[in-house]
Every structure is written in structure tokens, then in C-alpha cells.
Write a protein that holds these residues in place. Sequence first.
Motif, mmCIF file in Angstrom:
data_model
loop_
_atom_site.group_PDB
_atom_site.id
_atom_site.type_symbol
_atom_site.label_atom_id
_atom_site.label_comp_id
_atom_site.label_asym_id
_atom_site.label_seq_id
_atom_site.Cartn_x
_atom_site.Cartn_y
_atom_site.Cartn_z
ATOM 1 N N ARG A 164 0.851 -1.202 0.000
ATOM 2 C CA ARG A 164 0.000 0.000 0.000
ATOM 3 C C ARG A 164 0.879 1.241 0.000
ATOM 4 O O ARG A 164 2.044 1.214 0.436
ATOM 5 C CB ARG A 164 -0.982 -0.002 1.164
ATOM 6 N N ALA B 16 0.326 5.112 1.406
ATOM 7 C CA ALA B 16 -0.642 5.725 2.327
ATOM 8 C C ALA B 16 -0.285 7.172 2.638
ATOM 9 O O ALA B 16 0.096 7.501 3.763
ATOM 10 C CB ALA B 16 -0.701 4.898 3.610
ATOM 11 N N PRO B 17 -0.406 8.061 1.660
ATOM 12 C CA PRO B 17 -0.056 9.463 1.930
ATOM 13 C C PRO B 17 -1.105 10.172 2.784
ATOM 14 O O PRO B 17 -2.285 9.814 2.760
ATOM 15 C CB PRO B 17 -0.006 10.086 0.532
ATOM 16 N N SER B 18 -0.664 11.164 3.529
ATOM 17 C CA SER B 18 -1.587 12.014 4.296
ATOM 18 C C SER B 18 -1.811 13.280 3.468
ATOM 19 O O SER B 18 -0.833 13.933 3.087
ATOM 20 C CB SER B 18 -0.962 12.408 5.633
ATOM 21 N N ARG C 258 -4.217 4.222 0.006
ATOM 22 C CA ARG C 258 -4.978 4.615 1.192
ATOM 23 C C ARG C 258 -4.680 6.068 1.516
ATOM 24 O O ARG C 258 -3.510 6.459 1.614
ATOM 25 C CB ARG C 258 -4.569 3.737 2.376
ATOM 26 N N ASP D 122 -4.590 8.761 4.132
ATOM 27 C CA ASP D 122 -4.538 8.860 5.597
ATOM 28 C C ASP D 122 -5.066 10.229 6.035
ATOM 29 O O ASP D 122 -4.303 11.134 6.388
ATOM 30 C CB ASP D 122 -3.105 8.632 6.094
ATOM 31 N N TYR E 235 -2.436 7.735 14.566
ATOM 32 C CA TYR E 235 -1.756 7.126 13.417
ATOM 33 C C TYR E 235 -1.551 5.629 13.689
ATOM 34 O O TYR E 235 -1.899 4.782 12.862
ATOM 35 C CB TYR E 235 -0.417 7.850 13.207
ATOM 36 N N VAL F 215 -3.492 2.706 11.428
ATOM 37 C CA VAL F 215 -2.810 1.972 10.356
ATOM 38 C C VAL F 215 -2.843 0.455 10.560
ATOM 39 O O VAL F 215 -2.903 -0.283 9.579
ATOM 40 C CB VAL F 215 -1.364 2.429 10.082
ATOM 41 N N ARG G 220 7.424 1.508 3.486
ATOM 42 C CA ARG G 220 7.389 2.930 3.867
ATOM 43 C C ARG G 220 8.803 3.354 4.215
ATOM 44 O O ARG G 220 9.712 2.517 4.327
ATOM 45 C CB ARG G 220 6.425 3.141 5.036
ATOM 46 N N LEU H 73 9.905 5.783 9.489
ATOM 47 C CA LEU H 73 8.770 5.204 10.217
ATOM 48 C C LEU H 73 9.118 3.838 10.829
ATOM 49 O O LEU H 73 8.251 3.175 11.395
ATOM 50 C CB LEU H 73 7.545 5.087 9.296
HETATM 51 N N1 GLU Z 1 0.381 8.528 6.247
HETATM 52 C C1 GLU Z 1 1.744 8.384 6.681
HETATM 53 C C2 GLU Z 1 2.592 9.494 6.099
HETATM 54 O O1 GLU Z 1 2.188 10.128 5.147
HETATM 55 C C3 GLU Z 1 2.355 7.066 6.273
HETATM 56 C C4 GLU Z 1 1.743 5.943 6.973
HETATM 57 C C5 GLU Z 1 2.459 4.623 6.819
HETATM 58 O O2 GLU Z 1 3.078 4.392 5.770
HETATM 59 O O3 GLU Z 1 2.379 3.827 7.735
HETATM 60 O O4 GLU Z 1 3.675 9.723 6.609
#
Ligand code: GLU
Length: 280
Positions: free
Chosen positions: A12, A14-16, A42, A44, A190, A194, A208, A212
Motif C-alpha cells: 500500500r 498511504a499518503p496524508s 490509502r 490517511d 496514526y 494503520v 514505507r 517510520l
Molecule cells: N500517512 C503516513 C505518512 O504520510 C504514512 C503511513 C504509513 O506508511 O504507515 O507519513
Amino acid sequence: MNTENTAHQVTRFAPSPTGELHLGHAYSAMVAHHLGNGYVLRIDDIDHTRCRDHFTTGILEDLCWLGLPWTGDPVFQSQRRDAYADALARLQKMELVYPCYLSRKELSAVLSAPHGSTAPHATDMVLPAVEMARRAADGSGAAWRLRTDAALAHTGPLHWFDARTGQMVPVDLSAHGDVVVARRDIGTSYHLSVVIDDALDGVTLVTRGADLADSTHVHRLLQGLLDLPGPAYLHHDLVSGDTGKRLAKRDHATSLASLRAHGMTVDNLVAQMPPLPSFR
Ligand code: GLU
């Protein structure tokens, strides 16, 4: 690359939607696409204080421009609040979380006290019971923190699979302390969101950035507590700008939209990226 390992992986991106995507996000999406042979997109957008719809529109445009099609419809965290609330209720029932009424200022005073620990622990013991009751009654609202030590005792030792090195990594929460699993303003976090999302979306390989990697320890613990499957994790290198500094939205790293507007082609962009990592 070990194609046997990656052929069936569900990944996946998963950008915010709190800003425009930059080169670092492009690389993250490329990694998810490469290792998953497609990926779940996804959004976020759980933090309504910072997320904006026009950034979501920009994300979809950028991914189309990059030629990185996602699989199925995009999923939105904002549509999964009930699932996050259920998970929190479950942790409350297990008595593994507690409400923390400390303000930001009070918390930093606790953490900077001599002999204090650098990560919050048992912050429910800081305020007198009457003061906690007063704050609860006046609707101040609380953040919910996980009793990390009790939680780990409940699950027993846990590990996560690092797909970059091929090693099992033991879960270590010492840097986090009693982590917040539900913020007072958004009712989730968060971390909690997730792990629910990755399970709901059938993600088997989380790709990612290396920034993280620390969070993965928290995520594995929450998966253990909530009986969720533990996906493999691959933390990729971060793309740095001309200064060698990691790119971040807050530093106004040059956005993909503006690079595109100034004539950058996808080929130019790909040429600036580190090599794509392999699943071991
Ligand atoms: N939404 C998070 C971000 O943009 C990433 C989340 C993830 O990859 O677990 O930094």
C-alpha cells in the motif's frame, strides 16, 4: 530480486493529504508499486485538523502522472472511524489503556524532570485523582495511552519480519513508553488506525520510509493485542534533496506538481531516485 516472495504481496501507499507530494513520496509509491505489482492507495485523512481535500485531488493526479496505477478504489481513513473506535473499546475492555488528561505543557514538565524517563510511563499517576475527575467532568477530554509493559506481558515476546534484511526483529518499545493510541482531538491515532487499515486491506507487505521504522514496533504490538495478522515490513531509504537533507513537507520540499509545471518528465524524475529495494 526474489520474485517468488514479491509475486503475491499486497502493498500500500498511504499518503496524508496535509500537503503536496514531493520526490520522497514518489519514491515511496514506486517502491509499493514495484514490490506489490500494484498497490492499495490509502488516503490517511484521519487528522481533520490538517487534511485538505484539494491535497487528495493532487495526490491522485501525481500518481497518474507518475504512471503508478493503484488497485481498486482508493480507501479513506475518514470512513473507518467506527473500526478504530471498536479497536479502542477493545483495548479499554482489556484494561491495557488509560486516559491521560495532561496538557502538552504538563507532559513536557514530567518528561524533563530530573530522574524522569524520556518516554511517558504511567502518566495517569501524575495528577491527583480529584483533578483527573474534575477534568473528566468538565469535558476536557483525554488522550488514551497504552500501558506498554502490561501490553507486552499480555502478548508475550513479539517480532516483525524485516523484508529488507530477511531478519526477524524483536519488538522493543523502550523509545515510545506508554504510546498514545487515541488522541483527544481525533479519537484515534496514526498507530491504531494503520494497523486496522493494513488488516482490513489485506496488506501483506508494508513499504514505507526508514523514518517510520520505529513505529513498526508499536504496530506489531497492537496487532498482537488485537489478533491482527503481522505483515512483513520494508523500510526504504529516504530520498534527500540537493542539500542531502531528508525531504519533508514542512520544509516545503519542491512538490511534484511544481516540478511537473517546470517541465520535469517522469524519466528525469526516475533517474534521480535510488535503486528500488528487493524483498529478501
Ligand atoms: N500517512 C503516513 C505518512 O504520510 C504514512 C503511513 C504509513 O506508511 O504507515 O507519513
